[in-house]
Write an enzyme that holds these catalytic residues in place. Structure first.
Site, mmCIF file in Angstrom:
data_model
loop_
_atom_site.group_PDB
_atom_site.id
_atom_site.type_symbol
_atom_site.label_atom_id
_atom_site.label_comp_id
_atom_site.label_asym_id
_atom_site.label_seq_id
_atom_site.Cartn_x
_atom_site.Cartn_y
_atom_site.Cartn_z
ATOM 1 N N ASP A 100 55.099 12.664 27.364
ATOM 2 C CA ASP A 100 55.957 13.668 26.718
ATOM 3 C C ASP A 100 55.269 14.501 25.629
ATOM 4 O O ASP A 100 55.862 14.740 24.559
ATOM 5 C CB ASP A 100 57.206 12.985 26.118
ATOM 6 N N LYS A 107 61.256 12.744 33.975
ATOM 7 C CA LYS A 107 62.256 11.675 33.795
ATOM 8 C C LYS A 107 63.392 12.181 32.928
ATOM 9 O O LYS A 107 63.233 13.153 32.193
ATOM 10 C CB LYS A 107 61.590 10.466 33.141
ATOM 11 N N CYS A 126 59.782 6.839 23.780
ATOM 12 C CA CYS A 126 59.283 6.893 25.161
ATOM 13 C C CYS A 126 57.965 6.142 25.343
ATOM 14 O O CYS A 126 57.738 5.547 26.398
ATOM 15 C CB CYS A 126 59.193 8.335 25.613
HETATM 16 C C1 VGL Z 1 62.092 10.931 23.464
HETATM 17 C C2 VGL Z 1 64.033 10.883 22.265
HETATM 18 C C3 VGL Z 1 64.689 11.545 23.287
HETATM 19 C C4 VGL Z 1 60.636 10.581 23.512
HETATM 20 C C5 VGL Z 1 62.729 11.578 24.476
HETATM 21 O O1 VGL Z 1 59.884 11.252 24.272
HETATM 22 O O2 VGL Z 1 60.222 9.648 22.797
HETATM 23 N N1 VGL Z 1 62.743 10.567 22.359
HETATM 24 N N2 VGL Z 1 64.016 11.884 24.385
#
Ligand code: VGL
Ligand code: ZN
Length: 243
Positions: free
Chosen positions: A48, A146, A191
């Site tokens: 991410d 995802k 994540c």
């Molecule tokens: C994430 C909060 C919501 C992350 C993703 O990538 O850690 N955190 N969505």
């Protein structure tokens, strides 16, 4: 005089013993004399590293962009690289705006358990959801998305929040003979941590490269995540430990 020098010999030999123990058990990187050379059966997972999670994005992680040069440099040590993207629908179940009266960073109960409610972020196809422009991973082989089911979140790159629905990443890695994963990216306590812990559950050897991650740290979530990861056998290292 004699006893003094004897004591110093004893002291130094116990230091050597501690070092050897550290290497043998893989306890922390501080003791490790040698560096880790990722094998052909290892993969770097870059979680991410998207515009949404850096300054100027919709859910910025403090100093999130600092992971980019660290990850770019790490990439040359890996034959196998997998990238993930948080990839939500508009009106996603993890968005506070989907619940009248709820604010970001509050929680709610959904069918699969507690859900932190986030600002709208990483909406499919938006610039906010794109990978960071300075991320240079030309050899990466897979981008896995995802969190695309509207009614369910997925912090983990392996399975969604109901702990049942697979993303397919475990099958991909296993079919490619991957045994060890090194997890980097954003955010350490969400994540990255969930991906690392699920990787352990699925039988991989797992390292998290701490300085290639940054955290959200919501109500102590960072310390809790490191504790939970350690309990599951996730190893915590630094990018300098990689050869
Ligand atoms: C994430 C909060 C919501 C992350 C993703 O990538 O850690 N955190 N969505
Ligand atoms: Zn998300």
């Amino acid at each position: 005089m004699q006893s003094l020098s004897r004591r110093s010999v004893l002291k130094s030999s116990s230091t050597v013993a501690l070092c050897a123990l550290g290497v043998a058990t893989g306890l922390g990187s501080a003791w490790a004399a040698g560096k880790i050379k990722p094998a052909g059966s290892a993969a770097l997972i870059v979680v991410d590293v998207q515009n949404c999670f850096v300054e100027g994005g919709t859910l910025p992680v403090g100093k999130g962009a600092q992971v980019v040069p660290v990850i770019n440099k790490l990439a040359s040590a890996f034959e196998n690289i997998v990238v993930t993207q948080d990839w939500h629908t508009p009106g996603h179940a993890s968005f506070a705006t989907s619940y009248p009266g709820k604010k970001p960073f509050e929680t709610t109960k959904l069918s699969y358990g507690n859900q932190v409610l986030w600002p709208d972020h990483c909406v499919q196809g938006t610039d906010d959801a794109a990978l960071h422009k300075d991320l240079k991973l030309p050899t990466a082989q897979l981008i896995i998305r995802k969190g695309f089911h509207k009614d369910m979140d997925s912090y983990s790159a392996f399975e969604e929040a109901n702990h049942k629905t697979a993303t397919g990443l475990a099958g991909y890695l296993k079919q490619r003979g991957i045994k060890t994963v090194f997890v980097t990216g954003l955010a350490t306590d969400f994540c990255v941590a969930w991906t690392a812990m699920d990787a352990r559950k699925l039988g991989f050897e797992v390292y998290v490269i701490e300085d290639a991650t940054r955290a959200i740290d919501l109500n102590g979530s960072l310390a809790a995540a490191w504790q939970q990861m350690a309990a599951k056998g996730v190893k915590r290292i630094q990018s300098a430990d990689i050869a």
